[in-house]
Design a protein around this motif. Structure first.
Motif, short mmCIF file in Angstrom:
data_model
loop_
_atom_site.label_atom_id
_atom_site.label_comp_id
_atom_site.label_asym_id
_atom_site.label_seq_id
_atom_site.Cartn_x
_atom_site.Cartn_y
_atom_site.Cartn_z
N LEU A 283 0.50 -1.36 -0.33
CA LEU A 283 0.23 0.32 -0.29
C LEU A 283 0.66 1.15 -0.05
O LEU A 283 0.75 2.12 -0.79
CB LEU A 283 -1.54 -0.18 1.05
CG LEU A 283 -1.87 -1.00 0.77
CD1 LEU A 283 -2.68 -0.84 2.32
CD2 LEU A 283 -2.86 -0.41 0.08
N ARG A 284 1.95 1.37 0.47
CA ARG A 284 2.51 2.04 0.95
C ARG A 284 3.47 2.39 -0.60
O ARG A 284 3.58 3.61 -0.83
CB ARG A 284 3.55 2.50 1.63
CG ARG A 284 3.68 2.01 3.63
CD ARG A 284 2.47 3.79 3.78
NE ARG A 284 3.38 4.63 4.18
CZ ARG A 284 3.17 5.65 4.19
NH1 ARG A 284 2.45 6.11 5.57
NH2 ARG A 284 4.51 6.32 5.14
N ARG A 285 4.20 1.16 -0.95
CA ARG A 285 4.51 1.76 -2.55
C ARG A 285 3.72 2.27 -3.22
O ARG A 285 3.80 2.81 -3.90
CB ARG A 285 4.95 0.10 -2.76
CG ARG A 285 6.20 0.50 -3.60
CD ARG A 285 7.52 -1.41 -3.95
NE ARG A 285 7.14 -1.71 -3.45
CZ ARG A 285 6.27 -3.14 -2.83
NH1 ARG A 285 5.19 -3.21 -3.85
NH2 ARG A 285 6.36 -3.33 -1.51
N SER A 286 2.57 2.01 -3.44
CA SER A 286 1.17 2.17 -4.03
C SER A 286 0.91 3.73 -4.53
O SER A 286 0.04 4.17 -4.82
CB SER A 286 -0.19 1.33 -4.07
OG SER A 286 -0.80 2.00 -2.86
N GLN A 287 1.26 4.09 -3.15
CA GLN A 287 0.86 5.92 -2.40
C GLN A 287 1.85 6.49 -3.38
O GLN A 287 1.21 8.05 -3.10
CB GLN A 287 0.51 5.65 -0.61
CG GLN A 287 -0.92 4.99 -0.62
CD GLN A 287 -1.02 5.03 0.65
OE1 GLN A 287 0.32 5.44 1.11
NE2 GLN A 287 -2.43 4.73 0.90
N GLN A 288 3.25 6.37 -3.97
CA GLN A 288 4.47 7.34 -3.11
C GLN A 288 4.03 7.75 -5.20
O GLN A 288 3.42 6.26 -6.02
CB GLN A 288 5.78 6.10 -3.43
CG GLN A 288 6.04 5.78 -2.38
CD GLN A 288 6.99 5.28 -1.81
OE1 GLN A 288 7.84 4.76 -3.60
NE2 GLN A 288 7.66 4.83 -1.09
N PRO A 289 4.53 9.05 -5.43
CA PRO A 289 3.94 9.77 -6.65
C PRO A 289 5.29 8.97 -8.20
O PRO A 289 6.02 8.64 -6.69
CB PRO A 289 4.10 10.50 -6.64
CG PRO A 289 5.02 10.88 -5.29
CD PRO A 289 5.01 10.00 -4.50
N LYS A 290 4.42 8.14 -8.83
CA LYS A 290 5.65 7.95 -9.97
C LYS A 290 6.28 9.25 -9.61
O LYS A 290 6.02 10.35 -10.09
CB LYS A 290 4.11 7.61 -10.68
CG LYS A 290 3.31 6.71 -10.73
CD LYS A 290 3.86 5.38 -10.17
CE LYS A 290 3.17 4.99 -9.71
NZ LYS A 290 3.50 3.31 -9.10
N LYS A 291 7.74 8.22 -10.74
CA LYS A 291 8.71 9.43 -11.04
C LYS A 291 8.77 9.24 -12.31
O LYS A 291 8.61 9.06 -12.93
CB LYS A 291 9.82 8.33 -10.57
CG LYS A 291 10.43 8.01 -9.53
CD LYS A 291 11.85 7.96 -8.92
CE LYS A 291 11.85 7.97 -7.82
NZ LYS A 291 13.58 6.81 -7.38
N ASP A 292 9.13 10.68 -13.03
CA ASP A 292 8.66 10.91 -14.20
C ASP A 292 10.22 10.29 -14.38
O ASP A 292 11.09 10.89 -14.79
CB ASP A 292 8.88 12.43 -14.55
CG ASP A 292 7.28 13.19 -13.71
OD1 ASP A 292 6.40 11.96 -14.33
OD2 ASP A 292 7.63 14.44 -13.36
N THR A 293 9.88 9.28 -15.99
CA THR A 293 10.70 8.71 -17.04
C THR A 293 11.42 9.80 -18.04
O THR A 293 10.22 10.04 -18.50
CB THR A 293 10.60 7.27 -16.70
OG1 THR A 293 9.78 7.92 -18.19
CG2 THR A 293 11.19 6.72 -15.53
N PRO A 294 12.53 10.25 -17.83
CA PRO A 294 12.17 11.50 -19.48
C PRO A 294 12.14 10.41 -21.10
O PRO A 294 12.62 9.00 -20.46
CB PRO A 294 14.31 11.66 -19.29
CG PRO A 294 14.44 11.34 -18.10
CD PRO A 294 13.35 10.09 -17.27
N ALA A 295 12.12 10.83 -21.44
CA ALA A 295 11.32 10.74 -23.25
C ALA A 295 12.80 10.09 -23.83
O ALA A 295 13.82 11.06 -23.77
CB ALA A 295 11.26 11.63 -23.68
N SER A 296 13.43 8.74 -23.94
CA SER A 296 14.43 8.28 -23.96
C SER A 296 14.68 8.53 -25.91
O SER A 296 13.63 8.94 -26.53
CB SER A 296 14.51 6.87 -25.12
OG SER A 296 13.32 6.43 -25.68
N LYS A 297 16.00 9.05 -25.39
CA LYS A 297 16.71 9.95 -27.57
C LYS A 297 16.87 8.66 -28.11
O LYS A 297 17.03 7.59 -28.00
CB LYS A 297 17.78 10.16 -26.20
CG LYS A 297 18.37 11.77 -25.44
CD LYS A 297 19.39 12.06 -25.44
CE LYS A 297 18.83 12.79 -24.64
NZ LYS A 297 20.87 13.58 -24.44
#
Length: 156
Positions: free
Chosen positions: A128-142
């Motif tokens: 539950l704690r893991r699902s409540q954490q905000p998702k990290k923005d992954t940069p678009a792949s070059k």
């Protein structure tokens, strides 16, 4: 004048309700799996061990508003009054995860209160704690190779 209360065993309740109850979910896929929506079921598995409605002592972990976690326990003392049997403790979103783990572990360990489901309760809190954490923005792949050449040619 004292009131006599009928004592019904947990096993009898399970035997009567195991094939049909409000929490049972059956799926025809994956070999006819059976799941449970019981709020006091830690792994959502339809079995006597995890059925909160059939056991006098049960533990449930649910997410609450704003990233909080609620731990629900069932008091074994008075099964005839189910509305008064549940005790819930809410840990806020700012509470350290390890403190919640310790609270859940101590709740399940005190006086022989369902130590067999301690690991599942802590795992549920962790999920539950893991699902409540905000998702990290992954940069678009070059783009690389031929795609990169096409992109540079198109921009020129």
């Amino acid at each position: 004048m004292s009131v006599q209360r009928a004592n019904v065993s947990n096993d009898l309740i399970w035997q009567i309700t195991r094939n049909q109850n409000a929490y049972l979910v059956r799926r025809n896929t994956a070999g006819g799996s059976q799941f449970s929506r019981d709020p006091l079921n830690l792994v959502n598995k339809h079995s006597f061990k995890y059925a909160g409605y059939a056991n006098n002592k049960a533990v449930g972990v649910q997410s609450a508003e704003n990233g909080a976690v609620t731990v629900i326990t069932k008091k074994p003392g008075n099964p005839q009054q189910p509305a008064q049997n549940q005790v819930s403790v809410t840990y806020g979103s700012k509470t350290a995860t390890r403190k919640i783990y310790k609270g859940v572990a101590s709740k399940t360990a005190q006086h022989g209160y369902r130590a067999d489901v301690r690991e599942e309760a802590v795992a549920r809190v962790s999920a539950l704690r893991r699902s409540q954490q905000p998702k990290k923005d992954t940069p678009a792949s070059k783009p690389r190779g031929a795609q990169a050449r096409k992109a540079t040619e198109a921009s020129e």
